[in-house]
Design a protein around this motif. Structure first.
Motif, mmCIF file in Angstrom:
data_model
loop_
_atom_site.group_PDB
_atom_site.id
_atom_site.type_symbol
_atom_site.label_atom_id
_atom_site.label_comp_id
_atom_site.label_asym_id
_atom_site.label_seq_id
_atom_site.Cartn_x
_atom_site.Cartn_y
_atom_site.Cartn_z
ATOM 1 N N LEU A 96 0.852 -1.197 0.000
ATOM 2 C CA LEU A 96 0.000 0.000 0.000
ATOM 3 C C LEU A 96 0.881 1.237 0.000
ATOM 4 N N GLY A 97 0.678 2.105 -0.983
ATOM 5 C CA GLY A 97 1.450 3.345 -1.062
ATOM 6 C C GLY A 97 0.571 4.542 -0.740
ATOM 7 N N VAL A 98 1.048 5.394 0.171
ATOM 8 C CA VAL A 98 0.278 6.557 0.614
ATOM 9 C C VAL A 98 1.205 7.766 0.725
ATOM 10 N N PRO A 99 0.839 8.911 0.172
ATOM 11 C CA PRO A 99 1.637 10.115 0.389
ATOM 12 C C PRO A 99 1.791 10.392 1.883
ATOM 13 N N ARG A 131 4.008 11.510 -7.275
ATOM 14 C CA ARG A 131 4.672 11.159 -8.529
ATOM 15 C C ARG A 131 5.426 9.842 -8.407
ATOM 16 N N VAL A 132 6.094 9.657 -7.279
ATOM 17 C CA VAL A 132 6.872 8.431 -7.053
ATOM 18 C C VAL A 132 5.942 7.227 -6.934
ATOM 19 N N LEU A 133 4.852 7.392 -6.184
ATOM 20 C CA LEU A 133 3.916 6.285 -5.985
ATOM 21 C C LEU A 133 3.263 5.869 -7.297
ATOM 22 N N LYS A 134 2.923 6.836 -8.141
ATOM 23 C CA LYS A 134 2.296 6.492 -9.416
ATOM 24 C C LYS A 134 3.268 5.752 -10.332
ATOM 25 N N ALA A 135 4.539 6.115 -10.257
ATOM 26 C CA ALA A 135 5.544 5.402 -11.047
ATOM 27 C C ALA A 135 5.708 3.972 -10.541
ATOM 28 N N GLN A 136 5.725 3.799 -9.227
ATOM 29 C CA GLN A 136 5.833 2.452 -8.660
ATOM 30 C C GLN A 136 4.607 1.613 -9.008
ATOM 31 N N PHE A 137 3.439 2.226 -8.953
ATOM 32 C CA PHE A 137 2.205 1.519 -9.293
ATOM 33 C C PHE A 137 2.224 1.087 -10.755
ATOM 34 N N ALA A 138 2.701 1.956 -11.639
ATOM 35 C CA ALA A 138 2.768 1.633 -13.067
ATOM 36 C C ALA A 138 3.709 0.462 -13.321
ATOM 37 N N ARG A 139 4.743 0.317 -12.494
ATOM 38 C CA ARG A 139 5.689 -0.798 -12.642
ATOM 39 C C ARG A 139 5.193 -2.067 -11.959
ATOM 40 N N GLY A 140 4.015 -2.010 -11.326
ATOM 41 C CA GLY A 140 3.477 -3.179 -10.659
ATOM 42 C C GLY A 140 4.052 -3.434 -9.292
ATOM 43 N N CYS A 142 3.133 -1.803 -6.474
ATOM 44 C CA CYS A 142 2.142 -1.536 -5.429
ATOM 45 C C CYS A 142 0.803 -2.131 -5.846
ATOM 46 N N ASP A 143 0.065 -2.602 -4.861
ATOM 47 C CA ASP A 143 -1.270 -3.136 -5.115
ATOM 48 C C ASP A 143 -2.339 -2.050 -5.029
ATOM 49 N N VAL A 144 -2.160 -1.134 -4.094
ATOM 50 C CA VAL A 144 -3.086 -0.021 -3.895
ATOM 51 C C VAL A 144 -2.265 1.217 -3.586
ATOM 52 N N ILE A 145 -2.608 2.340 -4.199
ATOM 53 C CA ILE A 145 -1.960 3.599 -3.834
ATOM 54 C C ILE A 145 -3.015 4.689 -3.665
ATOM 55 N N LEU A 146 -2.724 5.635 -2.813
ATOM 56 C CA LEU A 146 -3.478 6.881 -2.719
ATOM 57 C C LEU A 146 -2.618 7.987 -3.298
ATOM 58 N N THR A 147 -3.249 8.977 -3.894
ATOM 59 C CA THR A 147 -2.533 10.117 -4.446
ATOM 60 C C THR A 147 -3.264 11.397 -4.086
ATOM 61 N N THR A 148 -2.565 12.504 -4.156
ATOM 62 C CA THR A 148 -3.191 13.821 -4.014
ATOM 63 C C THR A 148 -2.980 14.561 -5.329
ATOM 64 N N GLU A 149 -4.077 14.765 -6.054
ATOM 65 C CA GLU A 149 -4.033 15.361 -7.385
ATOM 66 C C GLU A 149 -5.268 16.215 -7.599
ATOM 67 N N LYS A 150 -5.251 16.979 -8.667
ATOM 68 C CA LYS A 150 -6.444 17.747 -9.015
ATOM 69 C C LYS A 150 -7.479 16.865 -9.687
ATOM 70 N N GLU A 151 -7.059 15.889 -10.469
ATOM 71 C CA GLU A 151 -7.970 14.961 -11.133
ATOM 72 C C GLU A 151 -7.302 13.594 -11.189
ATOM 73 N N PRO A 152 -8.096 12.519 -11.118
ATOM 74 C CA PRO A 152 -7.508 11.179 -11.243
ATOM 75 C C PRO A 152 -7.195 10.845 -12.692
ATOM 76 N N ASN A 257 -7.131 10.515 -4.436
ATOM 77 C CA ASN A 257 -7.519 9.489 -5.392
ATOM 78 C C ASN A 257 -6.921 8.141 -5.008
ATOM 79 N N MET A 258 -7.588 7.085 -5.410
ATOM 80 C CA MET A 258 -7.103 5.736 -5.130
ATOM 81 C C MET A 258 -7.014 4.942 -6.425
ATOM 82 N N TYR A 259 -5.918 4.178 -6.541
ATOM 83 C CA TYR A 259 -5.695 3.287 -7.667
ATOM 84 C C TYR A 259 -5.500 1.880 -7.131
#
Length: 311
Positions: A96-99, A131-140, A142-152, A257-259
């Motif tokens: 689980l990745g969380v800012p 940004r780091v969590l989304k890159a890790q998620f894209a590489r597989g 992380c199973d679940v990540i939360l992000t803080t963004e203006k739009e998902p 946001n959650m992925y």
């Protein structure tokens, strides 16, 4: 030796919670006469009256009030036993990745609940920047990540929308001075947007601290050497919200946001995601309609159903 009937106790608790036999029967998917018969059987077994039927609305007698607490405990234990012994055990690890700035207060509560329901599942918590969590998620990774963004982005869903606020030292005055001294991590997603708002408002600013460590930023701000911005409700210790009265620009809201990985390697991943959603609903005090990057929406009925399916 006499044994209490758990089915009758469940009907009794439902009546106490619903405030009447008719509504309780609806909740239990039973006929009103069936519920009444169960209560009659329970009263005969205990040789005492547990419902006060003298008023228009059914109430509890003193004996019924005393029974209610015991009934809740017995039913909770019964349900716990069935949950433990009839549910397939899930084993493995969830990443689980969380800012770092939104770990508190929701995530520790979620982890505690998840550990109780899935004792053989290990959750590895990663705390980093969006940004780091989304890159890790894209590489597989992380199973679940939360992000803080203006739009998902595509596949993401919005589980909360929170205001970005100014924070400073308790009772501090640094926010009144110009140029306004700012403290941020190098990779903070909020940083450039805040600087743009200050430029728009004609407020001079300078970077007092640029760090890789959140603790460095917090220490600087709590010492009244600079100001910072965080999402409302996630203020760290030793700082407080600045009541600037319009002397600083109002900042935009940001979305949490959650992925979730697709496909998931375990149904427990879906259960963890559902718990995170529910934690943010409870925190905000109202159900949210969640926006997804693919244009779909989810509401609180969806994540209640998702949790049930996962379990």
């Amino acid at each position: 030796m006499r044994n209490l009937d758990l089915t009758s106790l469940r009907s009794f608790v439902a009546i106490a919670d619903a405030g009447g036999v008719t509504r309780a029967a609806g909740f239990l998917n039973l006929t009103q006469s069936a519920v009444s018969m169960q209560i009659k059987r329970l009263e005969e077994m205990l040789d005492t009256q547990i419902l006060d039927r003298s008023a228009r609305q059914v109430g509890l007698t003193p004996a019924g009030e005393q029974l209610l607490g015991y009934a809740r405990k017995m039913l909770a234990l019964n349900d716990e036993i069935f949950g433990k012994l009839t549910r397939a055990e899930h084993e493995g690890e969830i990443v689980l990745g969380v800012p770092h700035d939104i770990v508190y207060p929701a995530i520790p509560q979620v982890l505690q609940r998840f550990a109780k329901d899935y004792p053989k599942m290990r959750v590895s918590l990663i705390s980093s920047f969006t940004r780091v969590l989304k890159a890790q998620f894209a590489r597989g990774e992380c199973d679940v990540i939360l992000t803080t963004e203006k739009e998902p982005d595509a596949g993401g869903e919005t589980i909360a929308e929170l205001a970005l606020i100014w924070v400073g030292a308790p009772g501090g005055s640094r926010w009144k001075q110009r140029p306004l001294r700012l403290a941020y991590e190098h990779s903070c997603f909020f940083r450039q947007g805040v600087q743009a708002e200050l430029d728009k408002a004609g407020i001079a600013w300078e970077m007092a601290v640029e760090a890789d460590s959140t603790r460095v930023v917090e220490a600087t701000v709590s010492a009244d050497l600079a100001v910072h911005t965080v999402l409302e409700g996630s203020e760290p210790p030793y700082v407080e919200r600045i009541n600037h009265g319009g002397q600083l620009p109002e900042l935009s809201k940001m979305k949490v946001n959650m992925y979730v990985a697709d496909p998931v390697h375990s149904e427990a991943v879906l259960a963890l995601a559902a718990m995170i959603r529910q934690a943010y609903v409870s925190r905000n005090g109202r159900p949210v309609v969640q926006e997804r990057g693919d244009g779909l929406t989810l509401n609180d009925h969806n994540f209640a159903g998702g949790l049930a399916a996962a379990q």
